[in-house]
Structures are given as structure tokens and as C-alpha cells.
Design a protein around this motif. Structure first.
Motif, mmCIF file in Angstrom:
data_model
loop_
_atom_site.group_PDB
_atom_site.id
_atom_site.type_symbol
_atom_site.label_atom_id
_atom_site.label_comp_id
_atom_site.label_asym_id
_atom_site.label_seq_id
_atom_site.Cartn_x
_atom_site.Cartn_y
_atom_site.Cartn_z
ATOM 1 N N UNK A 155 36.580 16.375 -12.046
ATOM 2 C CA UNK A 155 37.172 17.483 -12.636
ATOM 3 C C UNK A 155 37.051 19.048 -12.231
ATOM 4 N N UNK A 156 35.732 19.259 -12.128
ATOM 5 C CA UNK A 156 35.101 20.648 -11.485
ATOM 6 C C UNK A 156 35.511 20.828 -9.946
ATOM 7 N N UNK A 157 35.420 19.869 -9.236
ATOM 8 C CA UNK A 157 35.679 19.952 -7.970
ATOM 9 C C UNK A 157 37.511 20.191 -7.874
ATOM 10 N N UNK A 158 38.104 19.453 -8.432
ATOM 11 C CA UNK A 158 39.723 19.658 -8.491
ATOM 12 C C UNK A 158 40.212 20.819 -8.921
ATOM 13 N N UNK A 159 39.486 21.268 -9.879
ATOM 14 C CA UNK A 159 39.856 22.686 -10.638
ATOM 15 C C UNK A 159 39.635 23.634 -9.550
ATOM 16 N N UNK A 160 38.367 23.776 -8.920
ATOM 17 C CA UNK A 160 38.279 24.753 -8.035
ATOM 18 C C UNK A 160 39.120 24.766 -6.792
ATOM 19 N N UNK A 161 39.191 23.406 -6.377
ATOM 20 C CA UNK A 161 39.868 23.271 -5.033
ATOM 21 C C UNK A 161 41.666 23.768 -5.476
ATOM 22 N N UNK A 162 41.982 23.572 -6.770
ATOM 23 C CA UNK A 162 43.388 23.660 -7.000
ATOM 24 C C UNK A 162 43.510 25.385 -6.915
ATOM 25 N N UNK A 163 42.477 26.097 -7.531
ATOM 26 C CA UNK A 163 42.719 27.406 -7.732
ATOM 27 C C UNK A 163 42.733 28.066 -6.195
ATOM 28 N N UNK A 164 41.879 27.525 -5.175
ATOM 29 C CA UNK A 164 41.910 27.903 -4.024
ATOM 30 C C UNK A 164 43.112 27.647 -3.241
ATOM 31 N N UNK A 165 43.805 26.570 -3.479
ATOM 32 C CA UNK A 165 45.026 26.278 -2.688
ATOM 33 C C UNK A 165 46.261 26.884 -3.535
ATOM 34 N N UNK A 166 45.997 27.220 -4.685
ATOM 35 C CA UNK A 166 46.995 27.903 -5.515
ATOM 36 C C UNK A 166 47.134 29.399 -4.761
#
Length: 221
Positions: free
Chosen positions: A13-24
């Protein structure tokens, strides 16, 4: 279920959340550029940006290792600045997840901005609004449902990333082991019950997120 069981879930969840912010952020910016500007090499550039969507995860993992490995220039710079390599760290998992999730955010953002009324943006500029003000107060709100759907899809894709993460970040329990790699290890060791629990959790999260994506898509249309 002990604390060790939840470590891959929390990390995923942490990895996906940070990755989602970057790609957003990156996907929204580039989606806007490709939606409103024409430039030489645009088709080729967009093709390259979409490549992670169709490349095998092993190829993405290999390219990340070559690009950020200890013998590469970026790898040496990271080692000099931070005193260690990027490979086999949680940030490697973030980068791998961001790379594979980026095309989904980019396409959603581009589609959202293509649907924005250019005359409305032009009228705002005529009234004295700067390009930045038009983007923040008109373009973003009008494309918000597409952007939200893209962010959710990116998070879901990052959550399910396996191949590139395994190659680039490894499978270190408590450090880089995500839900997909935990499922792989559980099956390899014959612990089908543990694998089943992780599969259920992964499916539950994915169903909720995809349900939200469908909601935003219906609102958009």
C-alpha cells in the motif's frame, strides 16, 4: 495473523501510494502537453511513454537494473549522494511500480484534457487569466474525473506489480516484499493457505478501486 503477515500488505500500500503520487504529477503534466500541443516527434514520444504497458515485466526490470545499477551513471550518482545503491530497496519497488503504472495515468490525463472545452480556456485568457490560472482553475476541475480514474488505475496497477519489482527490488521480507512477491514465495514453499489470504486481500482492494474507477468513468460520460 501476526505482524509479519501484514508487513507485505503495508509495504504494498505504501509503495503503491507513493508511486501513484509520482505518476499522477508526471502523468497529468505530460498528458496536458500531449493533449494541447503539436510538435515534431510527438507520435514517437507517446509510443515510448506507453511502452511499459506492453513490455514484459522482465524487460522493464532489466532496463531498470541497467539504468540504475551500480555501474551506470545514475547509479553512481545515487550511491555518491545517498551512500548506497537503489537496487533492493523500497525505493526500487516504488520506481518499478511507477514505471509500469505511468501509461495508465498518462492516457487518462490526456483523454481528460482532450475533453476540456478550448473555447472556455481561451475566454478565460482573454479575461486576463494566466495560463497557470486557466490550468488550475478550469482545465484541472473539468478533467478531474478522468484524473481521479487514472490515479486509481495507477494505484491498482502498482499494487499488482510483480516481475519488475522482483528483479529490481528483490524479495526481502519486511523491506521489499510486497503482496505479489509474498504470494509467489508462499506458493513456492507450499503454504497455499497463506497465499490464499494474500490473494483475498489483493482482490478485495482491487475490487474496491476498480469500482471507484467505474464510478468516475460513468460520471465522466
Amino acid at each position: 495473523m501476526n505482524m509479519e503477515f501484514w508487513l507485505p500488505v503495508r509495504l504494498s500500500i505504501s509503495v503503491s501510494f507513493i508511486a501513484a503520487i509520482i505518476v499522477f504529477v508526471s502523468g497529468t503534466a505530460l498528458g496536458r502537453v500531449f493533449a494541447v500541443r503539436a510538435f515534431k516527434g510527438k507520435v514517437l514520444a507517446e509510443t515510448l511513454l506507453m511502452l511499459p504497458l506492453v513490455l514484459p515485466p522482465s524487460v522493464i526490470g532489466f532496463l531498470l537494473i541497467v539504468t540504475f545499477g551500480v555501474n551506470s551513471l545514475p547509479g553512481k550518482m545515487i550511491e555518491t549522494l545517498f551512500g548506497g545503491t537503489l537496487i533492493f530497496t523500497p525505493w526500487a519497488a516504488v520506481l518499478a511500480s511507477a514505471v509500469v503504472a505511468f501509461p495508465l495515468m498518462f492516457q487518462s490525463a490526456k483523454a481528460g484534457f482532450l475533453g476540456v472545452d478550448r473555447e472556455l480556456e481561451g475566454a478565460a485568457q482573454v479575461d486576463g487569466a494566466s495560463k497557470r490560472q486557466v490550468f488550475m482553475s478550469i482545465s484541472i476541475p473539468l478533467a478531474s474525473r478522468a484524473l481521479a480514474a487514472g490515479a486509481l488505475l495507477s494505484f491498482t496497477r502498482a499494487l499488482g506489480e510483480f516481475g519488475a519489482t522482483l528483479m529490481f527490488a528483490g524479495n526481502l521480507p519486511g523491506r521489499t516484499q510486497t503482496i505479489p512477491t509474498a504470494i509467489y514465495v508462499a506458493i513456492e514453499s507450499g503454504n497455499m493457505q497463506l497465499a490464499f489470504y494474500y490473494v483475498i486481500i489483493s482482490m478485495a482492494i482491487a475490487l474496491v478501486l476498480l469500482g471507484l474507477v467505474q464510478y468516475f468513468n460513468r460520471q465522466h460520460h
